[in-house]
Design a protein around this motif. Sequence first.
Motif, short mmCIF file in Angstrom:
data_model
loop_
_atom_site.label_atom_id
_atom_site.label_comp_id
_atom_site.label_asym_id
_atom_site.label_seq_id
_atom_site.Cartn_x
_atom_site.Cartn_y
_atom_site.Cartn_z
N THR A 295 6.74 -4.98 -6.52
CA THR A 295 5.38 -3.91 -7.03
C THR A 295 5.56 -4.04 -8.52
OG1 THR A 295 7.42 -2.84 -6.70
CG2 THR A 295 5.86 -2.59 -4.89
N ALA A 296 4.28 -2.92 -8.83
CA ALA A 296 4.38 -3.17 -10.65
C ALA A 296 5.51 -2.28 -11.31
CB ALA A 296 3.56 -2.22 -10.45
N GLY A 297 5.92 -1.53 -10.65
CA GLY A 297 6.88 -1.04 -12.05
C GLY A 297 8.76 -2.24 -11.30
N LYS B 260 0.79 -1.22 -0.02
CA LYS B 260 -0.11 -0.08 0.12
C LYS B 260 0.79 1.81 0.02
CE LYS B 260 -3.59 2.33 2.28
NZ LYS B 260 -4.78 2.05 3.65
N MET C 165 3.47 1.62 -1.07
CA MET C 165 4.52 1.59 -1.92
C MET C 165 4.12 2.36 -3.57
SD MET C 165 7.94 1.06 -2.21
CE MET C 165 8.60 0.16 -2.57
N LYS C 166 2.27 2.17 -3.46
CA LYS C 166 1.56 2.84 -4.34
C LYS C 166 1.56 4.12 -4.50
CE LYS C 166 -1.39 -1.13 -4.83
NZ LYS C 166 -2.84 -1.23 -4.53
N LYS C 167 2.47 5.12 -3.13
CA LYS C 167 2.43 6.18 -3.17
C LYS C 167 3.49 7.14 -3.97
CE LYS C 167 -0.59 6.20 0.87
NZ LYS C 167 -0.78 6.83 2.25
N HIS C 168 4.85 5.90 -3.87
CA HIS C 168 5.89 6.41 -4.37
C HIS C 168 6.86 5.95 -5.24
CE1 HIS C 168 6.95 7.83 -0.23
NE2 HIS C 168 6.07 6.43 0.07
N LYS C 169 6.18 5.96 -6.98
CA LYS C 169 5.57 5.89 -7.88
C LYS C 169 7.58 5.29 -8.37
CE LYS C 169 1.96 5.74 -8.48
NZ LYS C 169 1.14 4.02 -8.33
N ASN C 170 9.04 6.09 -7.23
CA ASN C 170 9.73 6.37 -7.65
C ASN C 170 11.04 4.97 -6.97
OD1 ASN C 170 10.12 7.84 -9.89
ND2 ASN C 170 10.04 9.82 -8.38
N HIS D 185 10.24 1.04 -6.20
CA HIS D 185 10.31 -0.09 -6.76
C HIS D 185 11.14 -1.38 -5.71
CE1 HIS D 185 9.15 1.66 -10.50
NE2 HIS D 185 11.00 2.29 -10.38
#
Length: 342
Positions: A333-335, A307, A309-314, A316
Amino acid sequence: MHYINPLFAGITILVLSAFCIKNPFESKNTKRFQIEGLAQGTTYSITYYSDSESVKKPRIDSIFSELDQSLSIYNPNSIISQFNESDAGVEIDKHFYNVVRKSLEIHKATDGAFDITVYPLVRAWGFGNERVSIIPDSAEIQSLMPCIGSEKLRLSHSRLEKSLPCVKIDVNGIAQGYSVDVMADFLESNGITDYLVEIGGEIRVKGKKHPENTPMSIGIETPSENAFSSTGIRQVIQVPAGAVTTSGSYRNFRKVGSRRISHIIDPKTGYSASTEIISVTVIAKDAITADGYDNALLLMGLKHSMKLMKKHKNLHAYFIYQKPDGSIADTTTAGFSKFLKP
């Protein structure tokens, strides 16, 4: 001058064979230089590619010495040791300021999961600069909790102050990453654009290997029961430019009777980390950020970590965790997947 337990290293650099594909734009004089040694209670390795040996070991070792004078709890004369022994605070240098500033930033972002004031608890559990023979009981833990909390710190560019004399800090969970960044920045200031810096398993990388002109590869270990067990490589990643750090509870621990106590102490409870996460690897722009977040994510558990990590796109992350049935699994995570080597 130890920042980490020398037995713990969560990621391994792989030396992969590759066909020598010559880069037509590369200087014919480009050579590979490597500097290795001991520092901060562990090993370090710096590999760079350049036309000349513009960075040498004595200068690297002098930078480590400078960092230790600021950040090492094992040096009784360091700034951090002076702060811990002070009643109200001390004057600080740029290294101390940079590490504490980032620590307070991550503390806020992780809702207190990362907290450098955890040192009294770390010491009580025997992970400080002195070993203890008896683990603390609940009464001792409770007596230390009023000393814990980054809200008790006040930072300015020239000084760090504390509201209680018992407040003591330990930056072991982030200083290794900062040291990696200092070394990487030093290489870049000398015109080096292709390098890999590794200190105790914490890594920052930029550019490619030469003369192959191929990305540098980093392997993520399969967790083992102890520092002497053989491990395999679970995943291989390639990061064009950035940092890779890992935190895990599977190597640096104490065994008291049948109890296995992780070196990562929860500042909210005073006890060892007890989530399902076995290890977490973080990729970030710089190593100080990755290093701070990997400890926090391990403490937070998988659900809350994903949850956050979804707020921190930079940022992974790659997690190895234990399922309720006892089996080992992993997730990302997605990235993160874009860094996985096919």
